[in-house]
Design an enzyme around this catalytic site. Structure first.
Site, PDB file in Angstrom:
ATOM      1  N   TYR A 159      -6.191   7.199  13.443  1.00 57.50           N
ATOM      2  CA  TYR A 159      -6.917   6.223  12.612  1.00 57.50           C
ATOM      3  C   TYR A 159      -8.217   6.838  12.079  1.00 57.50           C
ATOM      4  N   GLU A 218     -15.606   4.998  13.533  1.00 58.85           N
ATOM      5  CA  GLU A 218     -14.611   5.838  14.230  1.00 58.85           C
ATOM      6  C   GLU A 218     -14.608   7.249  13.657  1.00 58.85           C
ATOM      7  N   SER A 258     -15.505   3.875   8.480  1.00 59.25           N
ATOM      8  CA  SER A 258     -15.647   3.363   9.850  1.00 59.25           C
ATOM      9  C   SER A 258     -16.476   4.289  10.730  1.00 59.25           C
ATOM     10  N   THR A 272     -12.869  -7.425  21.881  1.00 60.35           N
ATOM     11  CA  THR A 272     -13.756  -8.601  21.944  1.00 60.35           C
ATOM     12  C   THR A 272     -12.939  -9.898  21.936  1.00 60.35           C
ATOM     13  N   ASN A 275     -18.463  -1.439  14.518  1.00 64.15           N
ATOM     14  CA  ASN A 275     -17.596  -2.572  14.912  1.00 64.15           C
ATOM     15  C   ASN A 275     -18.228  -3.905  14.532  1.00 64.15           C
ATOM     16  N   HIS A 276     -17.423  -4.741  13.899  1.00 60.58           N
ATOM     17  CA  HIS A 276     -17.908  -6.093  13.602  1.00 60.58           C
ATOM     18  C   HIS A 276     -16.805  -7.095  13.899  1.00 60.58           C
ATOM     19  N   LYS A 334      -9.756 -10.159  22.570  1.00 60.67           N
ATOM     20  CA  LYS A 334      -8.876 -10.181  23.739  1.00 60.67           C
ATOM     21  C   LYS A 334      -9.652 -10.821  24.903  1.00 60.67           C
ATOM     22  N   PHE A 351      -7.940  -6.617  19.409  1.00 61.02           N
ATOM     23  CA  PHE A 351      -9.216  -5.912  19.586  1.00 61.02           C
ATOM     24  C   PHE A 351      -9.931  -6.452  20.824  1.00 61.02           C
ATOM     25  N   LEU A 397       0.826  -1.209   0.000  1.00 59.46           N
ATOM     26  CA  LEU A 397       0.000   0.000   0.000  1.00 59.46           C
ATOM     27  C   LEU A 397       0.861   1.259   0.000  1.00 59.46           C
ATOM     28  N   GLU A 413     -10.813   9.056  23.837  1.00 56.58           N
ATOM     29  CA  GLU A 413     -11.680   7.876  23.685  1.00 56.58           C
ATOM     30  C   GLU A 413     -12.927   8.227  22.871  1.00 56.58           C
ATOM     31  N   ALA A 432      -7.679  -3.070   3.013  1.00 64.94           N
ATOM     32  CA  ALA A 432      -6.376  -3.045   3.698  1.00 64.94           C
ATOM     33  C   ALA A 432      -6.185  -1.724   4.425  1.00 64.94           C
TER      34      ALA A 432
HETATM   35  P1  NAP Z   1      -7.745  -6.456   9.867  1.00 63.00           P
HETATM   36  O1  NAP Z   1      -8.192  -7.807  10.281  1.00 63.00           O
HETATM   37  O2  NAP Z   1      -6.835  -5.665  10.728  1.00 63.00           O
HETATM   38  O3  NAP Z   1      -7.072  -6.610   8.420  1.00 63.00           O
HETATM   39  C1  NAP Z   1      -6.314  -5.571   7.858  1.00 63.00           C
HETATM   40  C2  NAP Z   1      -5.786  -6.009   6.514  1.00 63.00           C
HETATM   41  O4  NAP Z   1      -5.023  -4.926   5.959  1.00 63.00           O
HETATM   42  C3  NAP Z   1      -4.839  -7.220   6.585  1.00 63.00           C
HETATM   43  O5  NAP Z   1      -5.072  -8.039   5.470  1.00 63.00           O
HETATM   44  C4  NAP Z   1      -3.463  -6.577   6.480  1.00 63.00           C
HETATM   45  O6  NAP Z   1      -2.476  -7.407   5.890  1.00 63.00           O
HETATM   46  C5  NAP Z   1      -3.775  -5.436   5.518  1.00 63.00           C
HETATM   47  N1  NAP Z   1      -2.751  -4.390   5.583  1.00 63.00           N
HETATM   48  C6  NAP Z   1      -2.432  -3.622   6.652  1.00 63.00           C
HETATM   49  N2  NAP Z   1      -1.416  -2.795   6.346  1.00 63.00           N
HETATM   50  C7  NAP Z   1      -1.088  -3.060   5.036  1.00 63.00           C
HETATM   51  C8  NAP Z   1      -0.117  -2.553   4.139  1.00 63.00           C
HETATM   52  N3  NAP Z   1       0.728  -1.593   4.511  1.00 63.00           N
HETATM   53  N4  NAP Z   1      -0.046  -3.074   2.880  1.00 63.00           N
HETATM   54  C9  NAP Z   1      -0.908  -4.038   2.499  1.00 63.00           C
HETATM   55  N5  NAP Z   1      -1.847  -4.577   3.308  1.00 63.00           N
HETATM   56  C10 NAP Z   1      -1.936  -4.086   4.557  1.00 63.00           C
HETATM   57  O7  NAP Z   1      -9.009  -5.506   9.588  1.00 63.00           O
HETATM   58  P2  NAP Z   1     -10.558  -5.905   9.392  1.00 63.00           P
HETATM   59  O8  NAP Z   1     -11.211  -5.947  10.715  1.00 63.00           O
HETATM   60  O9  NAP Z   1     -10.668  -7.036   8.446  1.00 63.00           O
HETATM   61  O10 NAP Z   1     -11.102  -4.568   8.694  1.00 63.00           O
HETATM   62  C11 NAP Z   1     -11.047  -4.409   7.279  1.00 63.00           C
HETATM   63  C12 NAP Z   1     -11.153  -2.927   6.953  1.00 63.00           C
HETATM   64  O11 NAP Z   1     -12.362  -2.407   7.482  1.00 63.00           O
HETATM   65  C13 NAP Z   1     -10.039  -2.057   7.529  1.00 63.00           C
HETATM   66  O12 NAP Z   1      -9.790  -1.026   6.603  1.00 63.00           O
HETATM   67  C14 NAP Z   1     -10.655  -1.477   8.791  1.00 63.00           C
HETATM   68  O13 NAP Z   1     -10.024  -0.252   9.120  1.00 63.00           O
HETATM   69  C15 NAP Z   1     -12.093  -1.304   8.347  1.00 63.00           C
HETATM   70  N6  NAP Z   1     -13.101  -1.378   9.403  1.00 63.00           N
HETATM   71  C16 NAP Z   1     -13.140  -2.444  10.236  1.00 63.00           C
HETATM   72  C17 NAP Z   1     -14.146  -2.517  11.188  1.00 63.00           C
HETATM   73  C18 NAP Z   1     -14.243  -3.678  12.139  1.00 63.00           C
HETATM   74  O14 NAP Z   1     -14.940  -3.542  13.156  1.00 63.00           O
HETATM   75  N7  NAP Z   1     -13.627  -4.816  11.848  1.00 63.00           N
HETATM   76  C19 NAP Z   1     -15.107  -1.486  11.276  1.00 63.00           C
HETATM   77  C20 NAP Z   1     -15.023  -0.429  10.387  1.00 63.00           C
HETATM   78  C21 NAP Z   1     -14.042  -0.380   9.434  1.00 63.00           C
HETATM   79  P3  NAP Z   1      -1.440  -8.290   6.771  1.00 63.00           P
HETATM   80  O15 NAP Z   1      -2.170  -9.574   7.060  1.00 63.00           O
HETATM   81  O16 NAP Z   1      -0.291  -8.453   5.843  1.00 63.00           O
HETATM   82  O17 NAP Z   1      -1.139  -7.496   7.999  1.00 63.00           O
HETATM   83  N1  GDD Z   2      -8.269  -3.050  22.172  1.00 59.10           N
HETATM   84  C1  GDD Z   2      -8.632  -2.838  23.437  1.00 59.10           C
HETATM   85  N2  GDD Z   2      -7.906  -3.423  24.446  1.00 59.10           N
HETATM   86  N3  GDD Z   2      -9.696  -2.050  23.676  1.00 59.10           N
HETATM   87  C2  GDD Z   2     -10.066  -1.866  24.967  1.00 59.10           C
HETATM   88  C3  GDD Z   2      -9.377  -2.453  26.039  1.00 59.10           C
HETATM   89  C4  GDD Z   2      -8.241  -3.258  25.768  1.00 59.10           C
HETATM   90  O1  GDD Z   2      -7.575  -3.789  26.648  1.00 59.10           O
HETATM   91  N4  GDD Z   2     -10.009  -2.109  27.190  1.00 59.10           N
HETATM   92  C5  GDD Z   2     -11.038  -1.336  26.859  1.00 59.10           C
HETATM   93  N5  GDD Z   2     -11.080  -1.174  25.502  1.00 59.10           N
HETATM   94  C6  GDD Z   2     -12.045  -0.332  24.784  1.00 59.10           C
HETATM   95  C7  GDD Z   2     -11.380   0.688  23.859  1.00 59.10           C
HETATM   96  O2  GDD Z   2     -10.928   1.816  24.620  1.00 59.10           O
HETATM   97  C8  GDD Z   2     -12.568   1.009  22.937  1.00 59.10           C
HETATM   98  O3  GDD Z   2     -13.393   1.979  23.531  1.00 59.10           O
HETATM   99  C9  GDD Z   2     -13.336  -0.310  22.863  1.00 59.10           C
HETATM  100  O4  GDD Z   2     -12.813  -1.139  23.920  1.00 59.10           O
HETATM  101  C10 GDD Z   2     -13.188  -1.049  21.537  1.00 59.10           C
HETATM  102  O5  GDD Z   2     -11.810  -1.129  21.209  1.00 59.10           O
HETATM  103  P1  GDD Z   2     -11.300  -2.041  19.981  1.00 59.10           P
HETATM  104  O6  GDD Z   2     -11.855  -3.398  20.093  1.00 59.10           O
HETATM  105  O7  GDD Z   2      -9.824  -1.896  19.911  1.00 59.10           O
HETATM  106  O8  GDD Z   2     -12.034  -1.406  18.708  1.00 59.10           O
HETATM  107  P2  GDD Z   2     -12.246   0.117  18.255  1.00 59.10           P
HETATM  108  O9  GDD Z   2     -13.692   0.434  18.500  1.00 59.10           O
HETATM  109  O10 GDD Z   2     -11.235   1.010  18.808  1.00 59.10           O
HETATM  110  O11 GDD Z   2     -11.965   0.007  16.696  1.00 59.10           O
HETATM  111  C11 GDD Z   2     -12.529  -1.055  15.899  1.00 59.10           C
HETATM  112  O12 GDD Z   2     -13.778  -0.647  15.395  1.00 59.10           O
HETATM  113  C12 GDD Z   2     -13.731   0.463  14.480  1.00 59.10           C
HETATM  114  C13 GDD Z   2     -15.169   0.774  14.071  1.00 59.10           C
HETATM  115  O13 GDD Z   2     -15.779   1.578  15.035  1.00 59.10           O
HETATM  116  C14 GDD Z   2     -11.529  -1.381  14.796  1.00 59.10           C
HETATM  117  O14 GDD Z   2     -11.962  -2.552  14.142  1.00 59.10           O
HETATM  118  C15 GDD Z   2     -11.439  -0.259  13.786  1.00 59.10           C
HETATM  119  O15 GDD Z   2     -10.630  -0.679  12.675  1.00 59.10           O
HETATM  120  C16 GDD Z   2     -12.849   0.066  13.298  1.00 59.10           C
HETATM  121  O16 GDD Z   2     -12.837   1.105  12.349  1.00 59.10           O
END
Ligand code: NAP
Ligand code: GDD
Length: 332
Positions: A152, A130, A128, A193, A181-182, A195, A191, A62, A284, A84
């Site tokens: 982010y 976020e 997102s 959940t 969040n999913h 953890k 993340f 990327l 936060e 990604a």
């Molecule tokens: P994830 O499990 O962290 O996967 C991230 C992906 O991005 C991995 O395949 C990683 O590859 C790739 N990547 C990271 N840095 C890269 C780089 N420099 N070059 C190429 N590839 C790179 O994330 P996810 O939960 O599947 O989420 C997918 C997307 O949705 C992300 O953009 C995230 O920000 C967004 N999103 C997620 C959520 C959620 O709750 N899950 C919510 C809203 C938006 P490696 O395996 O090589 O590290």
């Molecule tokens: N990771 C983490 N670890 N989070 C914690 C902890 C801990 O020990 N304790 C409390 N939290 C709280 C964080 O402060 C946050 O408020 C919440 O748990 C969720 O944290 P994460 O699971 O790390 O997810 P996120 O909400 O910050 O971000 C995820 O969701 C976004 C969509 O709203 C990621 O998947 C992002 O990529 C995504 O865009």
């Protein structure tokens, strides 16, 4: 003719579920991966190991426009899902610069390469909740103003703006999903959940006796990733390009997640969870809850999982994996 899709981030949680979904729909699926992943498949392809003979992987970074340009020049894609990203919010506070580089420039490179080589390819950007950050209204919907609270979140607002600009300026079919969040059994261990559910499994099997967390009062709208990748695909099948919020409409605290997850294993979270300031964030996002009525109305999308089902599946999956790991090491 099979439709061809290019997925960036195919090795991640969403990439793996989306690949399964598109293969089931009869797509030819291509993935953009880092070269290191191809060199270390056992560690890097844990989520897509079972799909490797069904997809075509292309090395690219990327951070490098020429590498992306090369991949996009190889095939004619109907759809591109740009997933990604450096997706861990806490890490973005530690290294905002690389988060910005990957998430903003990476998105710009993808859009620029498609514009140059394949302007008819439909583009999905992983926006997102976020981006809402310090929320201006509740629940949050497509028209809610953004107020990101982390590097982010800022990078995702920039990606959203870039995507909209390519749609408006170059008449390309470019959309953003504003996904809340999913989660699921393939969620990264950093993340909250996963953890929690992986710690529940270790504690249940006597391999750990505490779980250190940060803010237990943060509220999130948690859905299942398998439901959310269906929405991504639906967004690219519409007549006109549009952005959509995808959410369950329910919000729960981290504390509630703990209570349910430990309860699923017959444990009381109060006995094991400790607060550790290291996991608090400089800024936060206190509350997220989405209004996805536009997606439900226009895409016909709705989630199949509810919150207790999501938590149960994650805990049971981690318990099964931990039991398997423990019995494998005791047989050695
Ligand atoms: P994830 O499990 O962290 O996967 C991230 C992906 O991005 C991995 O395949 C990683 O590859 C790739 N990547 C990271 N840095 C890269 C780089 N420099 N070059 C190429 N590839 C790179 O994330 P996810 O939960 O599947 O989420 C997918 C997307 O949705 C992300 O953009 C995230 O920000 C967004 N999103 C997620 C959520 C959620 O709750 N899950 C919510 C809203 C938006 P490696 O395996 O090589 O590290
Ligand atoms: N990771 C983490 N670890 N989070 C914690 C902890 C801990 O020990 N304790 C409390 N939290 C709280 C964080 O402060 C946050 O408020 C919440 O748990 C969720 O944290 P994460 O699971 O790390 O997810 P996120 O909400 O910050 O971000 C995820 O969701 C976004 C969509 O709203 C990621 O998947 C992002 O990529 C995504 O865009």
């Amino acid at each position: 003719m099979k439709k061809k899709a290019l997925i960036t981030g195919i090795t991640g949680q969403d990439g793996s579920y989306l690949t399964e979904h598109l293969l089931e729909l009869g797509y030819e699926v291509h993935g953009l991966v880092r070269r290191v992943a191809l060199e270390d498949p056992h560690r890097r392809f844990t989520r897509i190991g079972h799909l490797l003979d069904k997809v075509t992987l292309h090395p690219a970074s990327l951070e490098s426009y020429p590498s992306i340009f090369h991949v996009v020049s190889q095939h004619e894609f109907n759809e591109c899902y740009h997933l990604a990203a450096q997706s861990f919010v806490a890490e973005s506070f530690r290294d905002g610069f690389s988060t910005m580089n990957t998430n903003i420039n990476g998105t710009h490179y993808m859009l620029a390469a498609l514009r140059e080589l394949q302007p008819k390819c439909r583009f999905y950007f992983a926006g997102s909740s976020e981006m809402f950050g310090k929320v201006r209204e509740t629940p949050q919907k497509e028209t809610t103003p953004f107020h990101p609270r982390s590097p982010y979140g800022i990078s995702k607002v920039a990606g959203f703006d870039l995507t909209r600009n390519y749609r408006e300026a170059y008449d390309m079919f470019c959309v953003s999903g504003i996904l809340f969040n999913h989660e699921g059994p393939r969620r990264g261990f950093e993340f909250v959940t996963r953890k929690i559910t992986s710690a529940v499994a270790r504690i249940k099997l006597g391999l750990a006796n505490e779980l250190r967390l940060g803010n237990l009062e943060a509220k999130r709208d948690w859905g299942h990733a398998q439901d959310y990748v269906r929405a991504m695909h639906l967004m690219l099948q519409q007549e006109t390009a549009n952005d959509y919020v995808v959410a369950t409409g329910e919000t729960h605290t981290v504390r509630e997640f703990c209570e349910l997850a430990f309860g699923e294993a017959g444990l009381d979270y109060n006995q094991f969870v400790r607060i550790d300031d290291r996991y608090l964030r400089p800024a936060e996002v206190d509350l997220l809850v989405g209004d996805s009525s536009k997606a439900r109305r226009e895409l016909g999308w709705q989630p199949k999982y509810n919150f207790p089902q999501l938590v149960r599946e994650m805990v049971q999956s981690d318990l099964a994996a931990q039991r398997q790991q423990s019995s494998a090491s005791s047989n050695r």
